[in-house]
Design a protein around this motif. Structure first.
Motif, PDB file in Angstrom:
ATOM      1  N   LEU A 255      24.912  11.798  28.004  1.00  0.00           N
ATOM      2  CA  LEU A 255      25.771  10.906  28.777  1.00  0.00           C
ATOM      3  C   LEU A 255      26.927  11.679  29.404  1.00  0.00           C
ATOM      4  O   LEU A 255      27.297  11.428  30.561  1.00  0.00           O
ATOM      5  CB  LEU A 255      26.291   9.771  27.886  1.00  0.00           C
ATOM      6  N   SER A 256      27.487  12.614  28.653  1.00  0.00           N
ATOM      7  CA  SER A 256      28.597  13.414  29.190  1.00  0.00           C
ATOM      8  C   SER A 256      28.181  14.203  30.423  1.00  0.00           C
ATOM      9  O   SER A 256      28.953  14.362  31.370  1.00  0.00           O
ATOM     10  CB  SER A 256      29.122  14.378  28.119  1.00  0.00           C
ATOM     11  N   ALA A 257      26.943  14.706  30.420  1.00  0.00           N
ATOM     12  CA  ALA A 257      26.466  15.542  31.521  1.00  0.00           C
ATOM     13  C   ALA A 257      25.973  14.731  32.714  1.00  0.00           C
ATOM     14  O   ALA A 257      25.751  15.285  33.789  1.00  0.00           O
ATOM     15  CB  ALA A 257      25.342  16.446  31.024  1.00  0.00           C
ATOM     16  N   SER A 258      25.818  13.425  32.544  1.00  0.00           N
ATOM     17  CA  SER A 258      25.215  12.603  33.594  1.00  0.00           C
ATOM     18  C   SER A 258      26.239  12.152  34.630  1.00  0.00           C
ATOM     19  O   SER A 258      27.432  12.036  34.344  1.00  0.00           O
ATOM     20  CB  SER A 258      24.539  11.377  32.982  1.00  0.00           C
ATOM     21  N   THR A 259      25.744  11.903  35.821  1.00  0.00           N
ATOM     22  CA  THR A 259      26.543  11.304  36.889  1.00  0.00           C
ATOM     23  C   THR A 259      26.203   9.829  37.038  1.00  0.00           C
ATOM     24  O   THR A 259      27.075   8.975  37.131  1.00  0.00           O
ATOM     25  CB  THR A 259      26.278  12.016  38.231  1.00  0.00           C
TER      26      THR A 259
END
Length: 367
Positions: A255-259
């Motif tokens: 989730l942290s890496a997602s846009t």
């Protein structure tokens, strides 16, 4: 208060109902209640969980439910309930032919029932008549969404209140906003037909034509994985990653890496818990406009909703957000605020009140 939480599904198989029960148990224990979880299992279980024996897989509602059958199961349920000495029994999916149904039949203390599923089933309607005495036994009926409520009340009539699934908002609080130039699209969940990962794979050519530098991560495992991997066009495979099974630490990292998060379920979802988790992380979500998702997110305010089963609409929604960082940021901020509605302390308080109400009703009736 002593509470017995009963699941009909194998505790050792990940799933939304069991995740809900585990989170509810943690909330109740933190409030000083004594909680036992009763569930079938196909392997070792943690402390506080009582295994009611192994399961078999039964196809249902676009997935495979692992349920407990056999001549020994009723006795195990009765013994477990007797040892729990509960003040209230809270069964989940009480009409599922497994341990929840057996616990409901055996209950001698106030019975609270939560209905999770949204289904259109002829079998469910046919079973309505023989299940009516059990329906009348339920002191407080709960549905996790309007879609789940409609399923139950369509057969048994009114008498169910809505208390949604919960999400641990604080768990996602440290996830910051995505970078304005991010192009990372995330799907996370079971790789099965009703969750719609095949719709995302069908949308890939149109998505990459609109946003050539996008990357897609499909996180999770399930019966469609091999077919999905082989369906990705060879020219696009360097931009698509299948992670397989992920744990909770992985979930936060993903989730942290997602846009943008894509959740294209085609049906069978009464409440979008994965949607609520993505919203709690402050992510802009493109989701299908099925009733279970529309109960969580308001289109245009908390998520971008598209028609279910429409790869073109899905690709257009994702591409539009990737090309508009301001809109993506605004949608993510709205999503995080909306997720507070489903924060576990809020939901647990409502369920706790249902327990007190059930116990009070039993006391007043003198039964």
């Amino acid at each position: 208060m002593k509470v017995a939480l009963v699941s009909p599904y194998s505790w050792t198989t990940p799933g939304g109902v069991n995740t809900h029960i585990a989170s509810l148990a943690a909330q109740l224990r933190a409030r000083g209640h004594e909680v036992r979880i009763l569930a079938p299992a196909d392997g070792p279980v943690d402390a506080g969980v009582v295994s009611l024996g192994g399961t078999v897989g039964i196809p249902f509602n676009g997935a495979v439910a692992r349920l407990a059958f056999g001549p020994r199961v009723p006795g195990r349920v009765r013994v477990a309930l007797r040892r729990a000495r509960a003040d209230v029994i809270h069964v989940h999916e009480p009409f599922t032919p497994s341990t929840s149904l057996l616990a409901s039949l055996s209950a001698r203390v106030p019975l609270v029932a939560t209905f999770h599923a949204s289904v259109r089933s002829r079998v469910y309607r046919i079973a309505g008549l023989p299940l009516r005495p059990l329906w009348k036994k339920i002191a407080v009926g709960i549905a996790v969404s309007q879609a789940a409520r409609d399923t139950v009340e369509g057969v048994f009539g009114p008498g169910v209140r809505i208390i949604p699934n919960g999400v641990d908002v604080a768990h996602y609080a440290d996830i910051g906003p995505p970078p304005p130039t991010g192009r990372e699209v995330l799907y996370f969940g079971r790789l099965e037909t009703r969750k719609g990962p095949q719709i995302l794979v069908e949308a890939l050519p149109a998505l990459f034509a609109a946003v050539p530098d996008a990357h897609v991560v499909i996180a999770g495992d399930g019966p469609l994985r091999e077919k999905l991997e082989s369906s990705v066009p060879s020219a696009l495979r360097k931009q698509v990653i299948f992670t397989g099974h992920f744990d909770e630490a992985d979930r936060l990292a993903l989730l942290s890496a997602s846009t943008v998060v894509a959740l294209p379920a085609i049906g069978g979802e009464s409440f979008g818990i994965t949607l609520a988790e993505a919203m709690a992380a402050g992510r802009a979500v493109v989701a299908s406009s099925i009733p279970g998702y529309a109960a969580v997110a308001r289109g245009g305010l908390d998520a971008f909703l598209v028609p279910p089963g429409d790869p073109s609409a899905l690709a257009g929604g994702i591409a539009g957000l990737l090309r508009d960082p301001a809109k993506t940021a605004a949608l993510g901020a709205g999503a995080r605020e909306r997720a507070r509605t489903f924060d576990w302390p809020v939901v647990a308080s409502q369920i706790e009140e249902a327990y007190h109400e059930a116990i009070s009703a039993r006391s007043q009736s003198g039964r």
